[in-house]
Enzyme design. Structure first.
Site, PDB file in Angstrom:
ATOM      1  N   ALA A  44      37.873  32.388  45.906  1.00  0.00           N
ATOM      2  CA  ALA A  44      37.421  31.145  46.539  1.00  0.00           C
ATOM      3  C   ALA A  44      37.237  30.032  45.501  1.00  0.00           C
ATOM      4  O   ALA A  44      37.583  28.876  45.754  1.00  0.00           O
ATOM      5  CB  ALA A  44      36.125  31.371  47.312  1.00  0.00           C
ATOM      6  N   CYS A  45      36.735  30.378  44.332  1.00  0.00           N
ATOM      7  CA  CYS A  45      36.524  29.367  43.291  1.00  0.00           C
ATOM      8  C   CYS A  45      37.860  28.846  42.758  1.00  0.00           C
ATOM      9  O   CYS A  45      37.997  27.660  42.460  1.00  0.00           O
ATOM     10  CB  CYS A  45      35.674  29.933  42.161  1.00  0.00           C
ATOM     11  SG  CYS A  45      33.979  30.311  42.689  1.00  0.00           S
TER      12      CYS A  45
END
Length: 153
Positions: A44-45
């Site tokens: 996600a990052c």
């Protein structure tokens, strides 16, 4: 107590991937899109960073800069930037000072375990250093587009 919309954001100085330190005050006169993320190189990052990368030219054309912050060390940031061709600096908040200032260093739960960490959040700071918009507990999909809408206002 964390900063809220309408507050003047106190200046801070922390280590940056560009070498040396970066201060928020270095960007007076520009809008700052300050985004906090949990960890370099997680799915996600990485997606969020790449979304900011892909929108970077549009963000810059609207008078804003992007700064990413996590608790990861600079060595991790350097690898993350190189692997994903990120055109903006990442700041290392290993002592959680800036994360606590913005109220994003919080108790989290994952797979039944509790731990302290950064809650994904983004803040738009105007040219005078006033917090103009905030997105807390961000979901990555569509987030950069929402931030862009605020920048171009």
């Amino acid at each position: 107590m964390s900063i809220t919309v309408g507050d003047k954001v106190p200046d801070f100085t922390i280590p940056a991937s560009t070498g040396g330190n970066i201060s928020l005050g270095d960007y007076r006169g520009s809008k700052v899109l300050l985004y906090f993320y949990p960890k370099d190189s997680t799915s996600a990052c990485t997606q969020e960073a790449c979304d900011f990368r892909d929108a970077h030219d549009t963000i810059a054309a609207n008078g804003a800069v992007v700064l990413g912050i996590s608790a990861d060390p600079l060595s991790s940031h350097s690898k993350f930037i190189a692997k994903n061709s990120l055109p903006f600096p990442l700041l290392s908040d290993e002592e959680h000072v800036v994360s606590e200032l913005f109220g994003v260093w919080q108790l989290k739960k994952l797979y039944g375990k509790e731990f302290m960490g950064i809650v994904r959040s983004t803040f738009l700071i105007d040219e005078e250093g006033i917090l103009r918009a905030e997105w807390r507990k961000v979901r990555v999909k569509g987030h950069v587009e929402a931030a862009l809408e605020q920048i171009v206002k």
